[in-house]
Motif scaffolding. Structure first.
Motif, short mmCIF file in Angstrom:
data_model
loop_
_atom_site.label_atom_id
_atom_site.label_comp_id
_atom_site.label_asym_id
_atom_site.label_seq_id
_atom_site.Cartn_x
_atom_site.Cartn_y
_atom_site.Cartn_z
N MET A 182 64.06 -67.32 64.80
CA MET A 182 63.60 -68.61 64.30
C MET A 182 64.52 -69.10 63.19
SD MET A 182 59.48 -68.20 64.30
CE MET A 182 59.40 -66.44 64.04
N ALA A 183 64.76 -70.41 63.21
CA ALA A 183 65.69 -70.96 62.22
C ALA A 183 65.22 -72.32 61.76
CB ALA A 183 67.07 -71.08 62.84
N LEU A 184 65.75 -72.71 60.63
CA LEU A 184 65.52 -74.06 60.11
C LEU A 184 66.82 -74.83 60.30
CD1 LEU A 184 63.63 -76.02 58.51
CD2 LEU A 184 64.84 -75.23 56.45
N LEU A 203 59.58 -81.40 54.05
CA LEU A 203 60.50 -81.48 55.18
C LEU A 203 59.71 -81.94 56.40
CD1 LEU A 203 62.29 -78.02 54.67
CD2 LEU A 203 62.90 -80.24 53.68
N VAL A 204 60.11 -83.07 56.95
CA VAL A 204 59.43 -83.63 58.13
C VAL A 204 60.35 -83.48 59.33
CG1 VAL A 204 58.56 -85.76 59.16
CG2 VAL A 204 58.09 -85.26 56.76
N GLY A 205 59.80 -83.02 60.43
CA GLY A 205 60.65 -82.83 61.61
C GLY A 205 59.86 -82.37 62.81
N GLU A 206 60.48 -81.49 63.59
CA GLU A 206 59.87 -81.04 64.85
C GLU A 206 59.96 -79.53 64.98
OE1 GLU A 206 61.08 -84.03 68.25
OE2 GLU A 206 62.76 -83.69 66.88
N PHE A 207 58.94 -78.97 65.61
CA PHE A 207 58.98 -77.56 66.03
C PHE A 207 59.40 -77.54 67.50
CE2 PHE A 207 55.78 -77.60 62.68
CZ PHE A 207 56.01 -76.40 62.00
N LYS A 235 62.67 -75.03 63.73
CA LYS A 235 62.32 -76.33 63.18
C LYS A 235 63.59 -77.16 62.98
CE LYS A 235 60.34 -73.41 61.05
NZ LYS A 235 60.07 -72.46 60.00
N THR A 236 63.51 -78.41 63.36
CA THR A 236 64.61 -79.33 63.10
C THR A 236 64.12 -80.39 62.13
OG1 THR A 236 65.49 -79.01 65.33
CG2 THR A 236 66.26 -80.95 64.12
N VAL A 237 64.76 -80.46 60.98
CA VAL A 237 64.36 -81.43 59.95
C VAL A 237 64.94 -82.80 60.30
CG1 VAL A 237 64.45 -82.00 57.50
CG2 VAL A 237 64.31 -79.60 58.21
N VAL A 245 66.96 -68.15 58.62
CA VAL A 245 68.32 -68.69 58.71
C VAL A 245 68.26 -70.21 58.61
CG1 VAL A 245 70.30 -69.02 60.26
CG2 VAL A 245 69.14 -66.80 60.14
N ILE A 246 69.16 -70.78 57.80
CA ILE A 246 69.32 -72.24 57.75
C ILE A 246 70.57 -72.57 58.57
CG2 ILE A 246 69.69 -74.27 56.33
CD1 ILE A 246 68.41 -72.83 53.99
N GLU A 247 70.38 -73.34 59.64
CA GLU A 247 71.51 -73.78 60.46
C GLU A 247 71.84 -75.21 60.04
OE1 GLU A 247 70.46 -73.26 64.55
OE2 GLU A 247 70.56 -71.07 64.42
#
Lengths: 92, 153
Positions: free
Chosen positions: B1-3, B29-33, B39-41, B140-142
């Motif tokens: 899993m990553a952000l 942080l607003v985004g999608e799972f 998660k994509t911010v 992890v932050i991608e």
């Protein structure tokens, strides 16, 4: 027309993965009871063992915190939206 | 899993910590799972720190502000996927207070260390478990240049 209860991200696994649940109630307390009757796994995440809302769980009727209204006895009508929002805080 | 987050958005939350130094900043942080719980911010929303009694070492976001952000996100099909705050002159690691006060399981808690007014490290921690068993895991932050680049990862 039922009242809509918005479910925050962390509680959705206990509410059938839904982002909102519709309930029929005349007060906010009745609405929350109806919610946990429909989704029993939610109960322990919303209420402490003494039956009171957990301290970090905020419940709003539209834009108003029910703590500053009539708490559980706050009247709710069909056009209202109830939001459940766990608190966000921290520090060093 | 990553952000997953665009560099411009990561820079935005880091600079917020510099603007509020020596006080803590905070935001959503607003985004999608996705199906794998990555998660994509899509948007970083700066919030006010309501802990005016101790803003140098505490933060708190008003529930009313959270509700507004949650409602506006839902209108465009997005969710709250995490939160961020800064640690002025303190490492970018979660503290016992951060864990005690964390209740959004499955969401990211991003912390930036700000040393002498300059943002240094930014780390993300994923909150897992239930209230009695909750814990943070390193996440992890991608960082991508564009949303398309993030989604292609």
């Amino acid at each position: 027309m039922p009242i809509k209860v918005l479910i925050p991200t962390p509680l959705r696994p206990y509410a059938g993965k839904q982002s909102s649940v519709e309930v029929t109630a005349k007060t906010v307390g009745e609405a929350l009871n109806s919610l946990v009757t429909q989704h029993p796994d939610l109960r322990k995440h919303l209420f402490a063992e003494d039956g009171k809302l957990r301290s970090f769980v905020n419940v709003y009727l539209n834009d108003e915190d029910i703590r500053y209204l009539a708490k559980d006895a706050t009247p709710a009508k069909e056009t209202d939206t109830i939001s459940i929002v766990p608190s966000v805080a921290g520090g060093l | 899993m990553a952000l997953r987050i665009q560099k411009i958005l990561l820079d935005q939350l880091r600079s917020h910590g510099e603007q509020t130094y020596p006080h803590e900043c905070c935001g959503v942080l607003v985004g999608e799972f996705d199906e794998a719980a990555n998660k994509t911010v899509q948007t970083v929303v700066a919030c006010g720190n309501t802990r005016t009694d101790s803003p140098q070492n505490r933060y708190h976001i008003s529930p009313a502000e959270l509700i507004r952000i949650q409602r506006e996100a839902a209108l465009v099909g997005l969710d709250i996927v995490g939160f961020y705050h800064s640690h002025p002159d303190w490492p970018a690691k979660w503290s016992s207070t951060d864990l005690d006060e964390a209740h959004w399981t499955g969401c990211s808690y991003v912390i930036t260390s700000v040393e002498k007014g300059k943002a240094v490290l930014t780390n993300s921690f994923l909150l897992l478990g239930e209230e009695q068993t909750k814990h943070f895991e390193d996440e992890v932050i991608e960082v991508g240049e564009t949303i398309q680049e993030q989604q292609n990862r």
